[in-house]
Design a protein around this motif. Structure first.
Motif, PDB file in Angstrom:
ATOM      1  N   GLU A   1     -16.588  -5.811   3.988  1.00  0.00           N
ATOM      2  CA  GLU A   1     -16.501  -5.263   5.348  1.00  0.00           C
ATOM      3  C   GLU A   1     -16.325  -6.348   6.404  1.00  0.00           C
ATOM      4  O   GLU A   1     -16.200  -6.044   7.591  1.00  0.00           O
ATOM      5  CB  GLU A   1     -17.759  -4.436   5.635  1.00  0.00           C
ATOM      6  N   GLY A   2     -16.336  -7.614   5.985  1.00  0.00           N
ATOM      7  CA  GLY A   2     -16.119  -8.703   6.920  1.00  0.00           C
ATOM      8  C   GLY A   2     -17.339  -9.093   7.729  1.00  0.00           C
ATOM      9  O   GLY A   2     -17.226  -9.812   8.721  1.00  0.00           O
ATOM     10  N   VAL A   3     -18.515  -8.638   7.305  1.00  0.00           N
ATOM     11  CA  VAL A   3     -19.739  -8.941   8.044  1.00  0.00           C
ATOM     12  C   VAL A   3     -20.271 -10.330   7.688  1.00  0.00           C
ATOM     13  O   VAL A   3     -20.762 -11.067   8.553  1.00  0.00           O
ATOM     14  CB  VAL A   3     -20.822  -7.877   7.765  1.00  0.00           C
ATOM     15  N   ILE A   4     -20.165 -10.678   6.406  1.00  0.00           N
ATOM     16  CA  ILE A   4     -20.603 -12.000   5.960  1.00  0.00           C
ATOM     17  C   ILE A   4     -19.495 -12.630   5.127  1.00  0.00           C
ATOM     18  O   ILE A   4     -18.550 -11.955   4.716  1.00  0.00           O
ATOM     19  CB  ILE A   4     -21.909 -11.940   5.130  1.00  0.00           C
ATOM     20  N   TYR A   5     -19.582 -13.927   4.898  1.00  0.00           N
ATOM     21  CA  TYR A   5     -18.665 -14.622   4.010  1.00  0.00           C
ATOM     22  C   TYR A   5     -19.465 -15.535   3.111  1.00  0.00           C
ATOM     23  O   TYR A   5     -20.610 -15.899   3.418  1.00  0.00           O
ATOM     24  CB  TYR A   5     -17.602 -15.410   4.784  1.00  0.00           C
ATOM     25  N   ARG A   6     -18.868 -15.897   1.971  1.00  0.00           N
ATOM     26  CA  ARG A   6     -19.543 -16.761   1.013  1.00  0.00           C
ATOM     27  C   ARG A   6     -18.884 -18.129   0.984  1.00  0.00           C
ATOM     28  O   ARG A   6     -17.668 -18.241   1.105  1.00  0.00           O
ATOM     29  CB  ARG A   6     -19.502 -16.151  -0.403  1.00  0.00           C
ATOM     30  N   VAL A   7     -19.684 -19.145   0.799  1.00  0.00           N
ATOM     31  CA  VAL A   7     -19.192 -20.491   0.584  1.00  0.00           C
ATOM     32  C   VAL A   7     -19.716 -20.928  -0.775  1.00  0.00           C
ATOM     33  O   VAL A   7     -20.941 -20.920  -1.007  1.00  0.00           O
ATOM     34  CB  VAL A   7     -19.668 -21.470   1.677  1.00  0.00           C
ATOM     35  N   ARG A   8     -18.810 -21.282  -1.683  1.00  0.00           N
ATOM     36  CA  ARG A   8     -19.207 -21.616  -3.044  1.00  0.00           C
ATOM     37  C   ARG A   8     -20.255 -22.711  -3.065  1.00  0.00           C
ATOM     38  O   ARG A   8     -20.090 -23.773  -2.463  1.00  0.00           O
ATOM     39  CB  ARG A   8     -17.987 -22.064  -3.863  1.00  0.00           C
ATOM     40  N   GLY A   9     -21.336 -22.439  -3.776  1.00  0.00           N
ATOM     41  CA  GLY A   9     -22.382 -23.431  -3.960  1.00  0.00           C
ATOM     42  C   GLY A   9     -23.342 -23.562  -2.791  1.00  0.00           C
ATOM     43  O   GLY A   9     -24.311 -24.319  -2.859  1.00  0.00           O
TER      44      GLY A   9
ATOM     45  N   VAL B   1      -6.439 -29.020 -14.410  1.00  0.00           N
ATOM     46  CA  VAL B   1      -7.526 -28.132 -14.003  1.00  0.00           C
ATOM     47  C   VAL B   1      -8.528 -28.870 -13.114  1.00  0.00           C
ATOM     48  O   VAL B   1      -8.949 -28.356 -12.069  1.00  0.00           O
ATOM     49  CB  VAL B   1      -8.236 -27.532 -15.236  1.00  0.00           C
ATOM     50  N   LEU B   2      -8.898 -30.082 -13.508  1.00  0.00           N
ATOM     51  CA  LEU B   2      -9.865 -30.844 -12.716  1.00  0.00           C
ATOM     52  C   LEU B   2      -9.310 -31.177 -11.331  1.00  0.00           C
ATOM     53  O   LEU B   2     -10.070 -31.271 -10.361  1.00  0.00           O
ATOM     54  CB  LEU B   2     -10.254 -32.130 -13.454  1.00  0.00           C
ATOM     55  N   GLY B   3      -8.000 -31.339 -11.234  1.00  0.00           N
ATOM     56  CA  GLY B   3      -7.391 -31.554  -9.925  1.00  0.00           C
ATOM     57  C   GLY B   3      -7.385 -30.293  -9.087  1.00  0.00           C
ATOM     58  O   GLY B   3      -7.684 -30.324  -7.880  1.00  0.00           O
ATOM     59  N   LEU B   4      -7.082 -29.159  -9.717  1.00  0.00           N
ATOM     60  CA  LEU B   4      -7.024 -27.888  -8.986  1.00  0.00           C
ATOM     61  C   LEU B   4      -8.371 -27.508  -8.385  1.00  0.00           C
ATOM     62  O   LEU B   4      -8.441 -26.959  -7.284  1.00  0.00           O
ATOM     63  CB  LEU B   4      -6.537 -26.774  -9.914  1.00  0.00           C
ATOM     64  N   ILE B   5      -9.463 -27.788  -9.109  1.00  0.00           N
ATOM     65  CA  ILE B   5     -10.779 -27.351  -8.617  1.00  0.00           C
ATOM     66  C   ILE B   5     -11.274 -28.225  -7.461  1.00  0.00           C
ATOM     67  O   ILE B   5     -12.335 -27.939  -6.903  1.00  0.00           O
ATOM     68  CB  ILE B   5     -11.827 -27.290  -9.750  1.00  0.00           C
ATOM     69  N   GLN B   6     -10.511 -29.254  -7.114  1.00  0.00           N
ATOM     70  CA  GLN B   6     -10.845 -30.032  -5.919  1.00  0.00           C
ATOM     71  C   GLN B   6     -10.241 -29.386  -4.672  1.00  0.00           C
ATOM     72  O   GLN B   6     -10.538 -29.799  -3.556  1.00  0.00           O
ATOM     73  CB  GLN B   6     -10.322 -31.473  -6.045  1.00  0.00           C
ATOM     74  N   THR B   7      -9.363 -28.400  -4.860  1.00  0.00           N
ATOM     75  CA  THR B   7      -8.708 -27.734  -3.733  1.00  0.00           C
ATOM     76  C   THR B   7      -9.431 -26.419  -3.433  1.00  0.00           C
ATOM     77  O   THR B   7     -10.291 -25.972  -4.188  1.00  0.00           O
ATOM     78  CB  THR B   7      -7.233 -27.453  -4.059  1.00  0.00           C
ATOM     79  N   GLU B   8      -9.049 -25.802  -2.327  1.00  0.00           N
ATOM     80  CA  GLU B   8      -9.639 -24.515  -1.961  1.00  0.00           C
ATOM     81  C   GLU B   8      -8.941 -23.395  -2.729  1.00  0.00           C
ATOM     82  O   GLU B   8      -7.794 -23.054  -2.439  1.00  0.00           O
ATOM     83  CB  GLU B   8      -9.511 -24.285  -0.450  1.00  0.00           C
TER      84      GLU B   8
ATOM     85  N   ARG C   1     -17.631 -24.564 -13.530  1.00  0.00           N
ATOM     86  CA  ARG C   1     -18.863 -23.834 -13.216  1.00  0.00           C
ATOM     87  C   ARG C   1     -19.728 -24.587 -12.215  1.00  0.00           C
ATOM     88  O   ARG C   1     -20.369 -23.991 -11.354  1.00  0.00           O
ATOM     89  CB  ARG C   1     -19.640 -23.574 -14.509  1.00  0.00           C
ATOM     90  N   SER C   2     -19.766 -25.916 -12.336  1.00  0.00           N
ATOM     91  CA  SER C   2     -20.604 -26.706 -11.424  1.00  0.00           C
ATOM     92  C   SER C   2     -20.142 -26.577  -9.982  1.00  0.00           C
ATOM     93  O   SER C   2     -20.924 -26.763  -9.052  1.00  0.00           O
ATOM     94  CB  SER C   2     -20.611 -28.175 -11.855  1.00  0.00           C
ATOM     95  N   LYS C   3     -18.857 -26.238  -9.792  1.00  0.00           N
ATOM     96  CA  LYS C   3     -18.329 -26.060  -8.448  1.00  0.00           C
ATOM     97  C   LYS C   3     -18.333 -24.588  -8.031  1.00  0.00           C
ATOM     98  O   LYS C   3     -17.797 -24.237  -6.968  1.00  0.00           O
ATOM     99  CB  LYS C   3     -16.912 -26.634  -8.364  1.00  0.00           C
ATOM    100  N   SER C   4     -18.910 -23.741  -8.885  1.00  0.00           N
ATOM    101  CA  SER C   4     -19.030 -22.300  -8.597  1.00  0.00           C
ATOM    102  C   SER C   4     -17.672 -21.656  -8.325  1.00  0.00           C
ATOM    103  O   SER C   4     -17.556 -20.783  -7.466  1.00  0.00           O
ATOM    104  CB  SER C   4     -19.971 -22.070  -7.409  1.00  0.00           C
ATOM    105  N   ILE C   5     -16.655 -22.103  -9.050  1.00  0.00           N
ATOM    106  CA  ILE C   5     -15.328 -21.507  -8.909  1.00  0.00           C
ATOM    107  C   ILE C   5     -15.160 -20.425  -9.973  1.00  0.00           C
ATOM    108  O   ILE C   5     -15.276 -20.713 -11.158  1.00  0.00           O
ATOM    109  CB  ILE C   5     -14.225 -22.572  -9.053  1.00  0.00           C
ATOM    110  N   PRO C   6     -14.897 -19.187  -9.575  1.00  0.00           N
ATOM    111  CA  PRO C   6     -14.700 -18.123 -10.567  1.00  0.00           C
ATOM    112  C   PRO C   6     -13.470 -18.403 -11.429  1.00  0.00           C
ATOM    113  O   PRO C   6     -12.455 -18.902 -10.927  1.00  0.00           O
ATOM    114  CB  PRO C   6     -14.481 -16.877  -9.707  1.00  0.00           C
ATOM    115  N   PHE C   7     -13.556 -18.099 -12.719  1.00  0.00           N
ATOM    116  CA  PHE C   7     -12.393 -18.262 -13.581  1.00  0.00           C
ATOM    117  C   PHE C   7     -12.405 -17.194 -14.669  1.00  0.00           C
ATOM    118  O   PHE C   7     -13.458 -16.677 -15.055  1.00  0.00           O
ATOM    119  CB  PHE C   7     -12.342 -19.664 -14.204  1.00  0.00           C
TER     120      PHE C   7
END
Length: 359
Positions: free
Chosen positions: A60-68, A135-142, A164-170
């Motif tokens: 609904e756009g009320v809150i947003y999440r920031v990984r980690g 993959v390790l390069g990609l997870i440094q980006t947004e 997983r340590s960067k809380s990026i869904p995969f």
């Protein structure tokens, strides 16, 4: 707590609490709100209830999440700024000419297009170290998330922990590492193989071989188990000489088995192996399907146009792509809990490469 509050669904109570705190300016813009566990203790509800409430507030756009870092109060503009609309798809160790991978990408694009997201596609050809570095390069980006079709899922454990340590869904597509829980979307390899071998048995075949292509991959192991179970449940014995599990197949030895009447059918772990077998055995004088019935798995576009149209097990690659993107979104939005293994149905496609046993 009022009777009215008691009548509300518990997740709605959590939402109302957050909304009231924002309205009273207890939670202000970009303010970090309590975590799931903190809300659970504060409001005496389960973490699943909190997760559902927060997921709806994100949508609904009320809150947003920031990984980690957690969940924060946001305006609609802040949400669009802080939530990436990029999804990366890494395809490794594949034959890029085959249309099945285009079908997978078409399925992914079909889902992402409905949700305003863009797809980045990265190809890696049979080089796991390059896959890992990519993959390790990609997870440094947004990124909103990552879809992975790995050439070596067991070796991929070396970088999955980093993701997983960067809380990026995969989500992994088609194959997954052994003994390592991940979200994965694949077809029902076991049952598809079982149905194929059962069909061969119903055509009178009892001397049925199995030919692998990349036996270290989980789909081929599942297909092998489907072959074994179909044979066992029909009381058809499996001889060691019927099994061809190495990458390099000895076609001279295979042709000898066929010529001696020791083998009348061959179930191949994929269409690549089946089409190769068709070419090699034909060159050695074996007549298909008169001397050997041949069955593949995948239903590549080229299967129907082979010199003998190939019977096979069809998997739906566009659905594989679509469902993988869908699962990734459910993870990012918090509506999917725990690791999921999604199995898609297959169907049997009978063409010209199979002939019933005479007599």
């Amino acid at each position: 707590m009022s009777k009215k509050d008691l009548a509300l669904p518990k997740y709605q109570m959590v939402k109302d609490y957050v909304l009231s705190q924002i309205e009273n300016q207890e939670f202000t813009m970009d303010h970090r709100i309590p975590s799931e566990s903190e809300f659970s203790k504060l409001l005496d509800v389960s973490s699943i209830t909190v997760r559902k409430a927060l997921s709806e507030l994100v949508n609904e756009g009320v809150i947003y999440r920031v990984r980690g870092k957690g969940s924060f109060v946001a305006s609609q503009a802040a949400v669009s700024e802080k939530t990436s609309n990029l999804v990366a798809f890494v395809i490794s160790g594949v034959d890029l000419y085959d249309s099945s991978y285009m079908q997978i990408m078409r399925g992914i694009q079909s889902f992402l297009g409905k949700h305003g997201c863009k797809l980045i596609v990265e190809f890696v050809e049979n080089d796991f170290e390059q896959e890992r570095e990519l993959v390790l390069g990609l997870i440094q980006t947004e990124l909103r998330g990552l879809l992975i079709y790995s050439s070596d899922p067991d070796a991929a454990k070396s970088y999955l922990g980093e993701i997983r340590s960067k809380s990026i869904p995969f989500v992994m597509l088609d194959r997954s590492p052994s003994g390592y829980p991940v979200n994965v979307v694949t077809c029902n390899n076991h049952d598809g193989a079982y149905e194929a071998v059962e069909y061969l048995i119903k055509q009178g075949h009892r001397k049925i071989g199995f030919a692998a292509y990349d036996y270290h991959l989980s789909p081929e192991v599942d297909r092998y188990n489907g072959y074994c179970n179909a044979m066992s449940n029909s009381s058809v014995p499996i001889q060691d000489s019927f099994l061809f599990l190495d990458k390099k197949l000895d076609y001279v030895a295979l042709a000898r088995l066929v010529q001696n009447g020791e083998l009348t059918a061959l179930f191949c772990a994929n269409d690549k192996r089946a089409l190769e077998a068709l070419e090699q055995l034909t060159a050695l004088g074996i007549r298909i399907p008169d001397q050997l019935s041949l069955m593949g798995f995948d239903d590549f576009e080229s299967a129907k146009f082979a010199k003998v149209a190939l019977s096979t097990v069809k998997q739906y690659f566009d659905v594989l792509g679509y469902e993988s993107a869908d699962l990734l979104f459910r993870i990012t939005e918090g509506s999917s809990y725990g690791n999921k293994k999604v199995m898609l149905p297959t169907s049997l496609v009978i063409r010209d490469s199979i002939k019933p046993v005479q007599g």
